[in-house]
Motif scaffolding. Structure first.
Motif, short mmCIF file in Angstrom:
data_model
loop_
_atom_site.label_atom_id
_atom_site.label_comp_id
_atom_site.label_asym_id
_atom_site.label_seq_id
_atom_site.Cartn_x
_atom_site.Cartn_y
_atom_site.Cartn_z
N ASP A 255 -12.25 -9.31 52.86
CA ASP A 255 -11.61 -10.54 52.52
C ASP A 255 -11.60 -11.38 53.62
N GLN A 256 -10.93 -10.90 54.77
CA GLN A 256 -10.89 -11.68 55.93
C GLN A 256 -12.48 -12.32 56.35
N ILE A 257 -13.26 -11.40 56.33
CA ILE A 257 -14.66 -12.19 56.87
C ILE A 257 -15.12 -13.11 56.05
N ASN A 283 -9.70 -7.32 48.01
CA ASN A 283 -8.65 -7.49 46.99
C ASN A 283 -7.30 -8.08 47.70
N TRP A 284 -7.30 -8.43 48.95
CA TRP A 284 -5.89 -8.69 49.64
C TRP A 284 -5.45 -10.01 49.33
N GLN A 285 -4.40 -9.73 48.48
CA GLN A 285 -3.77 -11.05 47.75
C GLN A 285 -3.27 -12.10 48.69
N THR A 289 -5.95 -14.92 47.21
CA THR A 289 -5.57 -16.01 46.20
C THR A 289 -4.96 -17.42 47.06
N ASN A 290 -5.12 -17.32 48.13
CA ASN A 290 -4.78 -18.56 48.94
C ASN A 290 -5.91 -19.11 49.50
N ALA A 291 -7.06 -18.45 49.47
CA ALA A 291 -8.30 -19.19 49.99
C ALA A 291 -8.68 -20.23 49.08
N ARG A 336 -13.03 -14.63 40.67
CA ARG A 336 -12.30 -16.01 41.07
C ARG A 336 -13.15 -17.01 41.25
N GLY A 337 -12.65 -18.09 41.87
CA GLY A 337 -13.47 -19.44 41.87
C GLY A 337 -14.34 -19.36 43.11
N SER A 338 -14.44 -18.41 43.85
CA SER A 338 -15.94 -18.61 45.01
C SER A 338 -17.00 -17.97 44.41
N THR A 339 -17.14 -17.68 42.98
CA THR A 339 -18.54 -17.26 42.77
C THR A 339 -18.76 -18.04 41.46
N ILE A 340 -17.83 -18.20 40.83
CA ILE A 340 -18.10 -18.79 39.42
C ILE A 340 -16.97 -20.24 39.39
#
Length: 343
Positions: A255-257, A283-285, A289-291, A336-340
């Motif tokens: 998730d960091q990358i 899935n580092w919350q 979720t803050n991205a 979540r929203g980064s793919t759909i």
């Protein structure tokens, strides 16, 4: 009915009494009364009926399981920062049951001398079992086989095949990431990974390549390896998009990358997910979720991993020997929203 059974003298019914009446092993009786899933409904009903007949209660089950024991388990880790060990601990405590088994948490900080010190302290406390949690999925040194208690290795497998280890299936995770992007209509997909010396990086890359090959597609460029950081994600995305502006999907090994990749796409005026879909891992919350947009990612199922490790300790306490094996725990996709585009 009182919690007594007629055996020539009045005494409290035991788990062995229930097992004998039901015609099953003590281990099976324990599993049935604990509600564990690896017992048929017919057997469970027979055990419950036997428990009712002899007046055996759930409280008596807890006492029976800890009879002659301390009711404590050690959790030995090198990851007290919490990214991996805290959800594993939560899952283990959930399986052990509130108040029935206490967990001693020891942080070795990656130091073998400190680890031996904590191991000695746990043995002096006469814990009933030990769960060893690594900070990465590379094999770690075994604690050995002369210990007088069951040991289960979680997240990082033991380097000894005679030990019992449970680790997330990183290869499956890489495959799930690609398959999800394919269902989103993406076909020009690149892969950005972390430190190439980590088993997780290599396993996720293998899963990525397997899924692309099975779909009849070639990855856009080679997998890029470096560090597990946002800075690397930003730099790698810039390099990829300059060379391959046609990219419409990027699989990231953390998730960091992925957060760094989102930064670069925003700087370049590329819309996520309309122009490029991005998927992370872990899935580092706090990151996912803050991205903006929130990250689709692969979840390692760490709480379930902790629950399963605790069940293996229970099984060993019940008398079932721990088999030398590595269990690859399935991981799961979190959309979540980064793919759909979520409306």
């Amino acid at each position: 009915m009182s919690n007594l059974i007629s055996t020539g003298t009045s005494r409290a019914a035991t788990l062995s009494d229930v097992a004998r009446l039901a015609g099953v092993s003590t281990s099976t009786a324990s599993k049935a009364l604990n509600g564990r899933g690896d017992v048929s409904e017919r057997t469970r009903a027979r055990v419950i009926a036997a428990a009712d007949e002899v007046g055996f209660t759930p409280n008596a089950l807890a006492q029976s399981l800890t009879a002659g024991r301390t009711g404590t388990v050690g959790l030995l880790t090198s990851d007290l920062e919490g990214r991996f060990v805290i959800p594993i601990l939560m899952g283990a405590e959930d399986a052990f049951g509130a108040g029935q088994v206490n967990v001693f948490l020891c942080d070795a900080r990656g130091d073998t001398i400190r680890e031996q010190y904590h191991l000695k302290a746990l043995l002096n406390r006469r814990v009933d079992g030990i769960i060893v949690v690594g900070r990465q999925t590379d094999p770690r040194p075994s604690l050995g086989h002369d210990l007088p208690l069951p040991v289960v290795y979680a997240y990082a497998p033991s380097d000894d095949p005679a030990d019992h280890s449970i680790t997330p299936d990183n290869r499956l995770g890489g495959r799930l990431a690609v398959e999800h992007l394919l269902t989103c209509g993406r076909t020009r997909i690149a892969h950005i990974s972390g430190d190439p010396t980590f088993a997780a990086a290599q396993d996720r890359a293998l899963g990525f390549r397997d899924a692309m090959r099975d779909a009849g597609l070639s990855p856009v460029g080679e997998t890029l390896f470096s560090s597990w950081t946002e800075g690397w994600g930003r730099n790698a995305a810039m390099l990829l998009l300059r060379q391959h502006p046609e990219i419409d999907g990027i699989v990231c090994a953390s998730d960091q990358i992925a957060r760094g990749v989102l930064d670069t796409l925003r700087d370049l005026g590329r819309s996520v997910p309309d122009d490029v879909a991005v998927i992370g891992y872990d899935n580092w919350q706090v990151l996912a979720t803050n991205a903006r947009p929130e990250l689709t990612t692969i979840d390692n199922n760490l709480e379930e991993l902790g629950r399963r490790a605790a069940r293996r300790i229970f099984d060993a306490i019940d008398g079932e020997p721990l088999e030398g094996t590595v269990e690859n725990l399935p991981v799961r996709l979190v959309v979540r929203g980064s793919t759909i585009a979520l409306r």
